[in-house]
Design a protein around this motif. Structure first.
Motif, PDB file in Angstrom:
ATOM      1  N   THR A   8      37.394  40.125  51.283  1.00 35.61           N
ATOM      2  CA  THR A   8      36.808  39.393  50.157  1.00 35.61           C
ATOM      3  C   THR A   8      35.377  39.838  49.915  1.00 35.61           C
ATOM      4  O   THR A   8      34.936  39.970  48.769  1.00 35.61           O
ATOM      5  CB  THR A   8      36.868  37.879  50.422  1.00 35.61           C
ATOM      6  N   VAL A   9      34.623  40.074  50.986  1.00 35.16           N
ATOM      7  CA  VAL A   9      33.263  40.600  50.837  1.00 35.16           C
ATOM      8  C   VAL A   9      33.305  41.990  50.204  1.00 35.16           C
ATOM      9  O   VAL A   9      32.503  42.313  49.316  1.00 35.16           O
ATOM     10  CB  VAL A   9      32.548  40.636  52.198  1.00 35.16           C
ATOM     11  N   ALA A  10      34.242  42.830  50.640  1.00 33.65           N
ATOM     12  CA  ALA A  10      34.369  44.165  50.051  1.00 33.65           C
ATOM     13  C   ALA A  10      34.656  44.080  48.554  1.00 33.65           C
ATOM     14  O   ALA A  10      34.066  44.813  47.752  1.00 33.65           O
ATOM     15  CB  ALA A  10      35.468  44.945  50.770  1.00 33.65           C
ATOM     16  N   MET A  11      35.538  43.166  48.164  1.00 40.35           N
ATOM     17  CA  MET A  11      35.843  42.983  46.745  1.00 40.35           C
ATOM     18  C   MET A  11      34.608  42.515  45.980  1.00 40.35           C
ATOM     19  O   MET A  11      34.344  42.956  44.851  1.00 40.35           O
ATOM     20  CB  MET A  11      36.970  41.967  46.594  1.00 40.35           C
ATOM     21  N   ALA A  12      33.831  41.624  46.599  1.00 37.87           N
ATOM     22  CA  ALA A  12      32.620  41.130  45.947  1.00 37.87           C
ATOM     23  C   ALA A  12      31.613  42.250  45.725  1.00 37.87           C
ATOM     24  O   ALA A  12      30.891  42.258  44.713  1.00 37.87           O
ATOM     25  CB  ALA A  12      31.995  40.016  46.787  1.00 37.87           C
ATOM     26  N   MET A  13      31.550  43.183  46.630  1.00 41.14           N
ATOM     27  CA  MET A  13      30.608  44.298  46.493  1.00 41.14           C
ATOM     28  C   MET A  13      31.098  45.339  45.497  1.00 41.14           C
ATOM     29  O   MET A  13      30.297  46.014  44.848  1.00 41.14           O
ATOM     30  CB  MET A  13      30.388  44.950  47.856  1.00 41.14           C
ATOM     31  N   GLU A  14      32.408  45.454  45.355  1.00 42.50           N
ATOM     32  CA  GLU A  14      32.967  46.520  44.516  1.00 42.50           C
ATOM     33  C   GLU A  14      33.293  46.083  43.089  1.00 42.50           C
ATOM     34  O   GLU A  14      33.315  46.913  42.180  1.00 42.50           O
ATOM     35  CB  GLU A  14      34.237  47.069  45.192  1.00 42.50           C
ATOM     36  N   LYS A  15      33.521  44.777  42.877  1.00 42.94           N
ATOM     37  CA  LYS A  15      33.919  44.314  41.548  1.00 42.94           C
ATOM     38  C   LYS A  15      33.147  43.057  41.149  1.00 42.94           C
ATOM     39  O   LYS A  15      33.710  41.971  40.992  1.00 42.94           O
ATOM     40  CB  LYS A  15      35.428  44.055  41.508  1.00 42.94           C
ATOM     41  N   PRO A  16      31.827  43.186  40.959  1.00 45.80           N
ATOM     42  CA  PRO A  16      31.035  42.018  40.563  1.00 45.80           C
ATOM     43  C   PRO A  16      31.210  41.693  39.077  1.00 45.80           C
ATOM     44  O   PRO A  16      31.772  42.482  38.300  1.00 45.80           O
ATOM     45  CB  PRO A  16      29.591  42.452  40.846  1.00 45.80           C
ATOM     46  N   ILE A  17      30.700  40.529  38.675  1.00 46.28           N
ATOM     47  CA  ILE A  17      30.691  40.113  37.275  1.00 46.28           C
ATOM     48  C   ILE A  17      29.484  40.733  36.586  1.00 46.28           C
ATOM     49  O   ILE A  17      28.344  40.570  37.028  1.00 46.28           O
ATOM     50  CB  ILE A  17      30.614  38.579  37.170  1.00 46.28           C
ATOM     51  N   ASP A  18      29.728  41.442  35.493  1.00 42.43           N
ATOM     52  CA  ASP A  18      28.649  42.015  34.675  1.00 42.43           C
ATOM     53  C   ASP A  18      27.694  42.882  35.480  1.00 42.43           C
ATOM     54  O   ASP A  18      26.476  42.932  35.212  1.00 42.43           O
ATOM     55  CB  ASP A  18      27.847  40.906  33.973  1.00 42.43           C
ATOM     56  N   PHE A  19      28.221  43.579  36.479  1.00 45.73           N
ATOM     57  CA  PHE A  19      27.387  44.420  37.333  1.00 45.73           C
ATOM     58  C   PHE A  19      28.277  45.515  37.918  1.00 45.73           C
ATOM     59  O   PHE A  19      29.442  45.264  38.229  1.00 45.73           O
ATOM     60  CB  PHE A  19      26.767  43.580  38.460  1.00 45.73           C
ATOM     61  N   PRO A  20      27.735  46.723  38.079  1.00 43.78           N
ATOM     62  CA  PRO A  20      28.569  47.790  38.648  1.00 43.78           C
ATOM     63  C   PRO A  20      28.821  47.587  40.130  1.00 43.78           C
ATOM     64  O   PRO A  20      28.189  46.738  40.776  1.00 43.78           O
ATOM     65  CB  PRO A  20      27.719  49.053  38.408  1.00 43.78           C
ATOM     66  N   SER A  21      29.743  48.356  40.674  1.00 48.13           N
ATOM     67  CA  SER A  21      29.947  48.345  42.121  1.00 48.13           C
ATOM     68  C   SER A  21      28.612  48.600  42.799  1.00 48.13           C
ATOM     69  O   SER A  21      27.821  49.445  42.358  1.00 48.13           O
ATOM     70  CB  SER A  21      30.958  49.431  42.504  1.00 48.13           C
TER      71      SER A  21
END
Length: 391
Positions: free
Chosen positions: A26-39
């Motif tokens: 889940t942390v990896a997903m948060a770092m790679e697919k943020p809202i309105d922000f690049p990886s």
């Protein structure tokens, strides 16, 4: 709790979401697919200084921080990063846990005169660890932890809490938690006043987070077991909005939003990732109070609470409420702000606490003590409307 026919029993809405997650992916997903922000890897270059700012509200904080460090150190596109993990004041036990884990999993990162990863607790009274960031509308200097100012990229991580909660903050998260003592005290006074001047002061703090260059944040939603139900990442404003939408559109929220006037609200602390503290007690009492009738009472269940810090101990004073609140907010006593918040509620409500603290000590501090479950059952059966919630 089981519903009984002798009283109206309602599950109340709090800042609690359903579900659970596995932390590392889940942390990896948060770092790679943020809202309105690049990886996040696209926002970094080799050699960058990255600061992870951890709010003391975050559940499962050790696992989250470990997963963030693993992701940053193991990402193939990143190298030579310098990491600083900045924890809130008083989080020494968490600092020891993370440091011990680093020495086992990334031993090379802790070696040398300038280690690749450092873990520290914020000290609002240490001028050497602070750096000027901005001035308030009243021209009062605002200082922030130096590591957060000098970092190339900051990752604030926190648990989302409702705006009325004394532990809540602006979307950038770093202030007031990682500010100097004067900034902390100004925020505390503004929160208690709820005045226009206080609102302006809070806005100045929010703008300071923007001036500090905070572009990214990770917000966590907790579940009924006190574990992380969801992580939301992206721009600070986007994360705040997304967390509100997740909680505000739940069927449970719609069902209970109009129900008020409870004779008793029982609120249970659910975060078991660390020892319960009085900041949680103050937040829980605030969350409960808004549901009460004019004569309603509050019960906070904190079964593992056993410590009374100096700030809370000051509640034994017989001074008038406003005077003791002012003394607390001008002091450097541990948990002084929490004590000031609780003193304000005590002036309006009876607060019962179920804990390991000696009942006589609790009563000297202005709380009623619940010694065993049967006493709680009796309180509930003597009330016509009872609300229960998790915090």
């Amino acid at each position: 709790m089981k519903k009984t026919s002798s009283f109206d029993f309602v599950q109340l809405r709090g800042a609690i979401a359903s579900g659970s997650v596995e932390i590392a992916p889940t942390v990896a997903m948060a770092m790679e697919k943020p809202i309105d922000f690049p990886s996040v890897d696209l926002a970094l270059v080799p050699g960058d200084r990255v600061a992870i700012a951890v709010h003391d509200s975050l559940p499962q904080a050790s696992l989250v921080v470990q997963s963030l460090i693993d992701w940053l150190f193991n990402h193939p596109a990143l190298s030579d990063l310098r990491l600083s993990v900045v924890l809130a004041n008083g989080q020494e036990t968490l600092a020891e846990q993370i440091t011990s884990w680093l020495s086992t999993e990334h031993p090379e990162s802790t070696q040398g005169d300038e280690p690749q990863c450092r873990v520290m607790c914020h000290d609002p009274d240490d001028p050497h660890s602070l750096e000027y960031i901005a001035a308030s509308d009243q021209a009062e200097a605002i200082y922030l932890h130096r590591e957060l100012v000098e970092a190339d990229f900051v990752i604030p991580v926190y648990r989302w809490l409702e705006t009325h909660d004394p532990r809540s903050h602006d979307p950038y998260m770093v202030l007031p938690t990682f500010g100097d003592r004067a900034t902390l005290n100004r925020y505390a006074k503004a929160w208690l006043r709820h005045s226009d001047a206080g609102a302006r002061s809070s806005m100045g703090i929010a703008e300071s987070g923007w001036l500090a260059g905070i572009q990214f944040a990770i917000g966590a939603l907790a579940n009924q077991e006190g574990q992380i139900a969801m992580l939301v990442s992206g721009t600070p404003v986007g994360v705040d909005r997304a967390c509100q939408e997740v909680l505000g559109t739940s069927p449970q929220a719609e069902k209970t939003s109009a129900e008020k006037g409870f004779d008793l609200v029982v609120v249970e602390l659910v975060d078991e990732s660390g020892a319960p503290n009085w900041r949680q007690i103050a937040g829980a009492a605030c969350s409960a109070e808004r549901w009460l009738s004019p004569a309603g009472r509050i019960v906070v269940i904190a079964s593992k609470l056993s410590v009374v810090p100096p700030g809370i101990g000051a509640l034994a004073s017989d001074d008038p409420d406003e005077e003791i609140q002012q003394v607390l907010l001008d002091s450097q006593l541990e948990d002084a702000f929490s004590a000031a918040v609780l003193r304000g509620i005590q002036s309006r409500r009876s607060i019962y606490v179920q804990s390991q603290v000696d009942p006589e000590i609790l009563e000297s501090l202005g709380f009623a003590s619940i010694r065993n479950p049967s006493e709680l059952d009796r309180l509930m059966h003597n009330a016509s409307r009872v609300g229960v919630m998790e915090y």
